[in-house]
Design an enzyme around this catalytic site. Sequence first.
Site, PDB file in Angstrom:
ATOM      1  N   HIS A 127       0.868  -1.181   0.000  1.00  0.00           N
ATOM      2  CA  HIS A 127       0.000   0.000   0.000  1.00  0.00           C
ATOM      3  C   HIS A 127       0.906   1.234   0.000  1.00  0.00           C
ATOM      4  O   HIS A 127       2.028   1.169   0.509  1.00  0.00           O
ATOM      5  CB  HIS A 127      -0.828  -0.059   1.288  1.00  0.00           C
ATOM      6  CG  HIS A 127      -1.897   0.985   1.410  1.00  0.00           C
ATOM      7  ND1 HIS A 127      -1.640   2.272   1.787  1.00  0.00           N
ATOM      8  CD2 HIS A 127      -3.250   0.900   1.248  1.00  0.00           C
ATOM      9  CE1 HIS A 127      -2.774   2.948   1.848  1.00  0.00           C
ATOM     10  NE2 HIS A 127      -3.767   2.148   1.519  1.00  0.00           N
ATOM     11  N   ASP A 204       3.130  -4.598   8.062  1.00  0.00           N
ATOM     12  CA  ASP A 204       1.908  -3.803   7.976  1.00  0.00           C
ATOM     13  C   ASP A 204       0.732  -4.772   8.097  1.00  0.00           C
ATOM     14  O   ASP A 204       0.433  -5.506   7.162  1.00  0.00           O
ATOM     15  CB  ASP A 204       1.881  -3.051   6.633  1.00  0.00           C
ATOM     16  CG  ASP A 204       0.548  -2.365   6.381  1.00  0.00           C
ATOM     17  OD1 ASP A 204      -0.314  -2.356   7.285  1.00  0.00           O
ATOM     18  OD2 ASP A 204       0.358  -1.832   5.261  1.00  0.00           O
ATOM     19  N   GLN A 207      -4.621  -5.305   7.108  1.00  0.00           N
ATOM     20  CA  GLN A 207      -5.676  -6.206   6.635  1.00  0.00           C
ATOM     21  C   GLN A 207      -5.701  -7.534   7.393  1.00  0.00           C
ATOM     22  O   GLN A 207      -6.641  -8.310   7.239  1.00  0.00           O
ATOM     23  CB  GLN A 207      -5.505  -6.491   5.132  1.00  0.00           C
ATOM     24  CG  GLN A 207      -5.589  -5.256   4.242  1.00  0.00           C
ATOM     25  CD  GLN A 207      -6.956  -4.591   4.263  1.00  0.00           C
ATOM     26  OE1 GLN A 207      -7.963  -5.211   4.614  1.00  0.00           O
ATOM     27  NE2 GLN A 207      -7.007  -3.326   3.898  1.00  0.00           N
ATOM     28  N   LYS A 230     -10.547  -0.641  10.648  1.00  0.00           N
ATOM     29  CA  LYS A 230     -10.813  -1.794   9.791  1.00  0.00           C
ATOM     30  C   LYS A 230     -11.187  -3.025  10.617  1.00  0.00           C
ATOM     31  O   LYS A 230     -11.462  -4.085  10.076  1.00  0.00           O
ATOM     32  CB  LYS A 230      -9.580  -2.117   8.935  1.00  0.00           C
ATOM     33  CG  LYS A 230      -9.218  -1.032   7.927  1.00  0.00           C
ATOM     34  CD  LYS A 230      -8.136  -1.511   7.002  1.00  0.00           C
ATOM     35  CE  LYS A 230      -7.357  -0.400   6.328  1.00  0.00           C
ATOM     36  NZ  LYS A 230      -8.097   0.366   5.339  1.00  0.00           N
ATOM     37  N   CYS A 367      -4.722   2.482  -3.604  1.00  0.00           N
ATOM     38  CA  CYS A 367      -3.481   3.027  -3.031  1.00  0.00           C
ATOM     39  C   CYS A 367      -2.308   2.093  -3.289  1.00  0.00           C
ATOM     40  O   CYS A 367      -1.413   1.951  -2.453  1.00  0.00           O
ATOM     41  CB  CYS A 367      -3.622   3.316  -1.545  1.00  0.00           C
ATOM     42  SG  CYS A 367      -4.867   4.541  -1.176  1.00  0.00           S
TER      43      CYS A 367
END
Lengths: 410, 133
Positions: A127, A204, A207, A230, A367
């Site tokens: 991203h 990261d 998700q 999220k 993104c």
Amino acid sequence: MLSTQTKSLDVEQIRKDFPILQRKVHNKPLVYFDNAATSQKPKQVIDALNFYYNNYNANVHRSIHQLGEEATAAYEKAREKIAEFINAQYQEIIFTKNSTEGLNLIAYSLTSSLKPGDEIVISQLEHHSNFVPWQQMAKHLGLKLKFIKINEEAELDENSIRETITKNTKIVSVNHISNAIGTINPVEEITKIAHENGALMVVDGSQSAPHMPLDMKKINSDFYVFTGHKMLGPTGVGVVYGKKELLENMRPFLYGGEMINEVKFEDTTFNQLPWKFEAGTPNIAEGIGLGVAVDYLKKVGMKQIFERDREIVDYAMERMKNIDGITIYGPKERGSIISFNVHGVHAHDVSQILDSEGVAIRAGHHCCMPLMSVLGVTATARASFYLYNTEQEIDTFINAIHKVKKVFGV
Amino acid sequence: MDTIELMYQENILDHYKSPRNFGRMENASVHHHEYNPLCGDELDMFLVIDKHKKIADIKVNPHGCAISVASASMLSEEIKGKSIGEIEKLKKEDILEMLGIPISPVRLKCALLSLDTLKNSILIFEKYVNKQV
């Protein structure tokens, strides 16, 4: 259609906790498939925000009065819950605004001790938030930025991982699950390779934190970043996990109130962990709200959520496979994200027509413009699912794709 | 007709599938590329501007959604033979009228990419190219 008995979650019961799922869009029931962008919030989280503002709104860590103490206790309790949720210590949990701020914090703080020519490794799947900070740091400090390539299956290529990470690598930063195409990356193995080469590992987890059980001791990365909104939490609060011994030696990212110990005209000493990295009044209600979201997720069970993701993705993939002229991007084994294009129709038009049927998806580059160029597309349509989505909603989505094809005559 | 049928009516889809004045040009007076990062819509515009400052020829090479492509195609037909003075007067409303379909606020950028590209092409022409002539 799958019967409710085969579901690993009581989805109907879960849906009752999400007031927004009752609303209609263009006179049709809302089908919310944009969960990779932000999830919906259960009433427990919404109520926690209201309760805070109605009953104990006060600044944290400063005010010696009842409200201040209650607010501080609730805010720090949320930190404890999050630490437990990912098997970490509470000093290792830094609240940020979101993942982007978390990744910037790490990029600024870690690169300040690097020398020109030192190497940073990221991947083609990142991203922009795990891409641009490193790219710009590299540019300003004369560092070298290298990229792990993806293979035909849109997974990180094993050879490329081993070739890209070398003894010159100081930092490796990759996502756990790709937001654009759903690839689940082997972050434990990559961490091992990074450590073998003496590099620090950053993950990261934007998700992954909403969708799978996480154990920081098992993954063993040095840093792990995610965002609250999220994973059923409010916007405006994210988390940086960092190993205590590393955080202790790192330069703060933001300076100001709260993060200090003693300020003199000559110099300043900094607060202890985690507050050393939390300058200024934080998003208090949101932090507390994220704690409640974590309670909710724990009650449902992260393992169950991960299994339910498989059911819903498999069902959607099976039904999409039977439609002519659809390209699906990403590997077979994936997170609950399906990125696709309808032949002859731009992703935006797909999204617009799906919206007319009440189906909310995302269209664009997600993104991930560098990844889109690798895939050879400018945009994809992306459906992303969460614990409240149903097979019946997938059916509505499939019918809406047929409407797209009908409108465009393809 | 529902909104979707109004939006994706036959002539819009016709322009999308077969954009008029489609292609590229070697001898253009000005070539300009615009990109809409929100959507990933792209447009290359090539203009031949004659000595009377009229659009003698135009080619467009659009990539993107139906609305942006149709808008570029329709505008290319609209401006052939028009003077720079007339083009400078074109407004957002003229483009919406030309398209003749309901455009939601989020799709406005798609609809107006053609006009932005045209206006910037003319600016570049006036500022750099025309000076040298």
